[in-house]
Design a protein around this motif. Structure first.
Motif, PDB file in Angstrom:
ATOM      1  N   MET A 237      49.457  36.143  66.412  1.00 30.52           N
ATOM      2  CA  MET A 237      49.269  34.849  67.062  1.00 30.52           C
ATOM      3  C   MET A 237      49.886  34.845  68.460  1.00 30.52           C
ATOM      4  O   MET A 237      49.316  34.288  69.402  1.00 30.52           O
ATOM      5  N   ILE A 238      51.028  35.474  68.610  1.00 30.63           N
ATOM      6  CA  ILE A 238      51.682  35.570  69.916  1.00 30.63           C
ATOM      7  C   ILE A 238      50.799  36.361  70.878  1.00 30.63           C
ATOM      8  O   ILE A 238      50.599  35.960  72.031  1.00 30.63           O
TER       9      ILE A 238
ATOM     10  N   LYS B 141      47.600  36.721  70.774  1.00 26.58           N
ATOM     11  CA  LYS B 141      46.430  35.896  71.086  1.00 26.58           C
ATOM     12  C   LYS B 141      46.766  34.868  72.176  1.00 26.58           C
ATOM     13  O   LYS B 141      45.998  34.664  73.115  1.00 26.58           O
ATOM     14  N   GLU B 142      47.921  34.223  72.043  1.00 27.01           N
ATOM     15  CA  GLU B 142      48.343  33.238  73.034  1.00 27.01           C
ATOM     16  C   GLU B 142      48.601  33.887  74.395  1.00 27.01           C
ATOM     17  O   GLU B 142      48.294  33.320  75.434  1.00 27.01           O
TER      18      GLU B 142
ATOM     19  N   LYS C   7      45.349  34.391  76.094  1.00 33.90           N
ATOM     20  CA  LYS C   7      44.844  33.121  76.622  1.00 33.90           C
ATOM     21  C   LYS C   7      45.523  32.782  77.945  1.00 33.90           C
ATOM     22  O   LYS C   7      44.881  32.355  78.906  1.00 33.90           O
ATOM     23  N   GLU C   8      46.826  32.953  77.991  1.00 36.12           N
ATOM     24  CA  GLU C   8      47.586  32.670  79.203  1.00 36.12           C
ATOM     25  C   GLU C   8      47.145  33.575  80.347  1.00 36.12           C
ATOM     26  O   GLU C   8      47.069  33.169  81.495  1.00 36.12           O
TER      27      GLU C   8
ATOM     28  N   LYS D  69      43.930  32.394  81.907  1.00 39.91           N
ATOM     29  CA  LYS D  69      44.116  31.191  82.730  1.00 39.91           C
ATOM     30  C   LYS D  69      44.518  31.558  84.157  1.00 39.91           C
ATOM     31  O   LYS D  69      44.203  30.832  85.093  1.00 39.91           O
TER      32      LYS D  69
END
Length: 92
Positions: free
Chosen positions: A79-80, A82-83, A86-87, A90
């Motif tokens: 999950m980390i 994946k985040e 995403k960052e 951006k």
């Protein structure tokens, strides 16, 4: 880079499993000796059950830490990652 990280995680997990199996083996060997000593010296009172139970609780929690809760940390790690991806998207 990612392959090396996966290797280190797999190695760490293998070492945790080996540590647990050593702990389990020692538990059986030493408690077998305690049972034999108890039965040969004072079979009227079976005291070997106390270290067997106490140490058994420790082995149980060690197993939980190696086989159950380590999977949870692997899920958290995914999950980390994946985040972080995403960052990174951006930024661009």
């Amino acid at each position: 880079m990612e392959n090396q990280e996966a290797y280190h995680k797999a190695k760490k997990r293998l070492q945790a499993k080996i540590g647990f199996y050593r702990h389990l083996a020692l538990y059986f060997v030493i408690n077998t000796l305690l049972v034999v000593i108890n039965l040969l010296t004072s079979s009227q009172y079976l005291w070997f059950k106390w270290p067997l139970i106490g140490w058994g609780i420790g082995v149980f929690f060690h197993a939980l830490g190696v086989f159950v809760f380590s999977r949870e940390s692997a899920i958290n790690e995914q999950m980390i990652q994946k985040e972080m991806k995403k960052e990174e998207r951006k930024k661009y």
